[in-house]
Design a protein around this motif. Structure first.
Motif, short mmCIF file in Angstrom:
data_model
loop_
_atom_site.label_atom_id
_atom_site.label_comp_id
_atom_site.label_asym_id
_atom_site.label_seq_id
_atom_site.Cartn_x
_atom_site.Cartn_y
_atom_site.Cartn_z
N ARG A 131 -12.98 -6.76 52.61
CA ARG A 131 -12.23 -5.51 52.75
C ARG A 131 -12.21 -4.76 51.40
O ARG A 131 -12.44 -3.55 51.35
CB ARG A 131 -10.80 -5.80 53.20
N ALA A 132 -11.93 -5.50 50.33
CA ALA A 132 -11.86 -4.89 49.01
C ALA A 132 -13.21 -4.33 48.58
O ALA A 132 -13.29 -3.25 47.98
CB ALA A 132 -11.36 -5.91 47.99
N ALA A 133 -14.28 -5.04 48.92
CA ALA A 133 -15.62 -4.58 48.54
C ALA A 133 -16.00 -3.31 49.30
O ALA A 133 -16.62 -2.40 48.74
CB ALA A 133 -16.64 -5.69 48.80
N ILE A 134 -15.65 -3.25 50.59
CA ILE A 134 -15.92 -2.04 51.36
C ILE A 134 -15.13 -0.87 50.80
O ILE A 134 -15.65 0.23 50.61
CB ILE A 134 -15.58 -2.25 52.85
N ALA A 135 -13.86 -1.10 50.49
CA ALA A 135 -13.02 -0.04 49.94
C ALA A 135 -13.55 0.45 48.60
O ALA A 135 -13.56 1.66 48.33
CB ALA A 135 -11.58 -0.54 49.80
N ALA A 136 -14.02 -0.48 47.78
CA ALA A 136 -14.54 -0.09 46.46
C ALA A 136 -15.82 0.72 46.59
O ALA A 136 -16.08 1.64 45.79
CB ALA A 136 -14.80 -1.35 45.62
N SER A 137 -16.64 0.38 47.59
CA SER A 137 -17.89 1.11 47.78
C SER A 137 -17.69 2.45 48.49
O SER A 137 -18.58 3.30 48.47
CB SER A 137 -18.89 0.26 48.57
N ARG A 138 -16.52 2.62 49.13
CA ARG A 138 -16.23 3.84 49.88
C ARG A 138 -14.88 4.41 49.48
O ARG A 138 -13.92 4.41 50.25
CB ARG A 138 -16.24 3.55 51.39
N PRO A 139 -14.77 4.92 48.25
CA PRO A 139 -13.48 5.48 47.81
C PRO A 139 -13.07 6.72 48.59
O PRO A 139 -11.93 7.17 48.48
CB PRO A 139 -13.74 5.82 46.33
N ASP A 140 -13.98 7.26 49.40
CA ASP A 140 -13.67 8.45 50.20
C ASP A 140 -12.88 8.12 51.46
O ASP A 140 -12.39 9.03 52.13
CB ASP A 140 -14.98 9.13 50.62
N LEU A 141 -12.74 6.83 51.79
CA LEU A 141 -12.14 6.43 53.05
C LEU A 141 -10.65 6.12 52.93
O LEU A 141 -10.19 5.61 51.90
CB LEU A 141 -12.86 5.21 53.64
N SER A 142 -9.93 6.38 54.02
CA SER A 142 -8.54 5.95 54.12
C SER A 142 -8.50 4.46 54.41
O SER A 142 -9.51 3.85 54.79
CB SER A 142 -7.83 6.71 55.24
N ALA A 143 -7.32 3.86 54.25
CA ALA A 143 -7.16 2.44 54.56
C ALA A 143 -7.47 2.16 56.02
O ALA A 143 -8.04 1.12 56.37
CB ALA A 143 -5.74 1.99 54.21
N ASP A 144 -7.12 3.09 56.92
CA ASP A 144 -7.40 2.92 58.35
C ASP A 144 -8.89 2.89 58.62
O ASP A 144 -9.38 2.08 59.41
CB ASP A 144 -6.73 4.06 59.12
N SER A 145 -9.64 3.76 57.94
CA SER A 145 -11.09 3.79 58.13
C SER A 145 -11.76 2.56 57.55
O SER A 145 -12.72 2.03 58.12
CB SER A 145 -11.68 5.06 57.51
N VAL A 146 -11.26 2.07 56.41
CA VAL A 146 -11.79 0.82 55.85
C VAL A 146 -11.55 -0.32 56.82
O VAL A 146 -12.43 -1.17 57.04
CB VAL A 146 -11.13 0.53 54.48
N GLU A 147 -10.38 -0.35 57.42
CA GLU A 147 -10.08 -1.41 58.40
C GLU A 147 -11.03 -1.34 59.59
O GLU A 147 -11.48 -2.37 60.09
CB GLU A 147 -8.63 -1.26 58.87
N LEU A 148 -11.32 -0.13 60.05
CA LEU A 148 -12.24 0.04 61.17
C LEU A 148 -13.62 -0.52 60.82
O LEU A 148 -14.23 -1.26 61.61
CB LEU A 148 -12.35 1.51 61.53
N LEU A 149 -14.12 -0.19 59.63
CA LEU A 149 -15.43 -0.70 59.22
C LEU A 149 -15.40 -2.22 59.06
O LEU A 149 -16.36 -2.91 59.43
CB LEU A 149 -15.87 -0.04 57.91
N LEU A 150 -14.31 -2.74 58.51
CA LEU A 150 -14.20 -4.19 58.34
C LEU A 150 -14.29 -4.90 59.68
O LEU A 150 -15.03 -5.88 59.83
CB LEU A 150 -12.88 -4.53 57.65
N ARG A 151 -13.56 -4.41 60.67
CA ARG A 151 -13.59 -5.04 62.00
C ARG A 151 -14.98 -4.93 62.63
O ARG A 151 -15.44 -5.87 63.28
CB ARG A 151 -12.54 -4.41 62.90
N ALA A 152 -15.63 -3.81 62.43
CA ALA A 152 -16.98 -3.65 62.98
C ALA A 152 -17.96 -4.60 62.31
O ALA A 152 -18.81 -5.22 62.98
CB ALA A 152 -17.44 -2.20 62.82
N VAL A 153 -17.87 -4.74 61.00
CA VAL A 153 -18.77 -5.63 60.26
C VAL A 153 -18.53 -7.08 60.65
O VAL A 153 -19.49 -7.85 60.85
CB VAL A 153 -18.59 -5.43 58.75
N ILE A 154 -17.28 -7.49 60.78
CA ILE A 154 -16.98 -8.85 61.21
C ILE A 154 -17.53 -9.11 62.61
O ILE A 154 -18.05 -10.19 62.91
CB ILE A 154 -15.46 -9.11 61.16
#
Length: 400
Positions: A131-154
């Motif tokens: 989660r932290a790595a996705i957020a760091a690579s995508r500073p343009d995203l909200s926490a909700d959008s990071v969570e969405l990508l995390l769930r999709a990647v998992i």
């Protein structure tokens, strides 16, 4: 004179052998269909020998799930130069433990609430580096959008590792990491104010069908999804279906398993019926596949209870009836795979099927996230993410 038999020494890893055998048994047959004697036989020991290590089957289930989480911790917490290196390491780890996702999704409900909470907390802590790595690579995203990508990647890792057996291992690993990386770069997010109109809809009601048989199917599907098949009794279904008398259910269904079969069959027939329309009116494989995707997303959002039952409770269907349900599932996946192969001829049949299973997993995972109104607001994002998995144009016009 008979010589005394040599004394055998208990292997130091006996407990781990039991956990490994239990994991495989639970995955293949379902928690309630496996006995301690089955696990003992798989290890080559007696039933009482299992109880030297575990007090019962539920404690053993907890141990299998905790073991799966702990074994993945190292991959998520290593030292990596960038997000891609982390994704590569997770892909390797997930392929080594291909079926843990099935156990987690299907069998967690059989544990006590405090055990479920503890395991979920451990799981969230394990994947936090991703989660932290996705957020760091995508500073343009909200926490909700990071969570969405995390769930999709998992979902990508869990599903592709589970179905990777038909593909060449190195290629499957590359596909997993590549696809996870592509999803982490996804930019098709819908602004929240555009998605839900800036207000939360009122909670939806639950009107029951007039038909007693259809009412039974509707409430049973919901109860199976909420509590798990084994935890629901015929009296529970009768009460939820408008206060019917328990015995009257048998006028409509031979038993609880027959209700489950009918629910699963109805869901699959709806998907296949929509797919036939997509094939009838589409001019190209990609166009038909996109129409099928929209159908699958709609059913997953609007009928998520049935989809969860379809995914997790089929092990409770009697063997003679399970074959027909599996055949319908296979037919549905086969049609998607043929369409994807037609759209992307560079893929091998095994790779196309792997991507189809993954797209289905991404849809069902994200469609079951949150309340129905939030899932509906996220609909276009789910479609766009799934198009990304399949290699369809993300900005294609709606198929509705």
């Amino acid at each position: 004179m008979t010589e005394p038999r040599p004394r055998t020494t208990r292997p130091r890893d006996r407990k781990q052998q039991i956990i490994a055998a239990a994991s495989e048994q639970f995955r293949a047959s379902g928690f309630h269909n496996v006995g301690i004697s089955d696990i003992a036989e798989a290890v080559g020991i007696s039933g009482p020998a299992v109880y030297r290590h575990f007090r019962g089957k539920q404690e053993l289930l907890y141990a299998t799930l905790a073991d799966a989480i702990d074994k993945n911790t190292e991959a998520f917490r290593g030292e990596y130069r960038d997000l891609r290196e982390l994704l590569d390491a997770v892909a390797v780890a997930m392929l080594e433990r291909r079926h843990t996702g099935v156990l987690w999704e299907r069998e967690l409900a059989h544990l006590a609430q405090e055990q479920r909470q503890e395991l979920r907390a451990r799981y969230v802590a394990t994947i936090e580096p991703l989660r932290a790595a996705i957020a760091a690579s995508r500073p343009d995203l909200s926490a909700d959008s990071v969570e969405l990508l995390l769930r999709a990647v998992i979902a990508v890792f869990a599903t592709m590792s589970q179905h990777a057996g038909k593909a060449e291992p190195a290629r499957a690993r590359q596909l997993m990491a590549d696809l996870a990386g592509v999803l982490c770069a996804f930019r098709g997010f819908v602004p929240r104010e555009d998605a839900d109109g800036g207000r939360r809809p009122a909670p939806r009601g639950r009107l029951l069908p007039v038909s007693r048989r259809q009412a039974v199917l509707a409430v049973a599907t919901r109860l199976f999804a909420e509590r798990g098949y084994e935890a629901v009794g015929m009296e529970d279904i009768a009460t939820a279906a408008g206060g019917m008398a328990g015995p009257s259910l048998y006028h409509h269904f031979a038993g609880k398993s027959a209700i489950l079969v009918a629910a699963l069959t109805r869901c699959l027939e709806a998907l296949l019926f929509d797919l036939s329309a997509a094939l009838e009116y589409a001019e190209r494989p990609g166009q038909a596949l996109d129409a099928a995707l929209h159908s699958f997303v709609r059913v997953s959002i609007q009928h998520g209870d049935a989809m969860r039952a379809l995914l997790h409770e089929i092990v409770n269907v009697p063997a003679e009836e399970r074959q027909n349900v599996r055949r319908m599932q296979h037919d549905y996946v086969t049609e998607w795979t043929a369409l994807l192969s037609g759209h992307r001829p560079e893929l091998s049949p095994a790779e196309a099927e792997l991507l189809v299973h993954t797209a289905h997993s991404v849809v069902t995972t994200l469609s079951h996230d949150g309340e129905p109104w939030t899932r509906q607001a996220r609909r276009e994002e789910i479609i766009a993410l799934s198009r990304t998995v399949l290699g369809l144009p993300v900005d294609a016009p709606s198929a509705d």
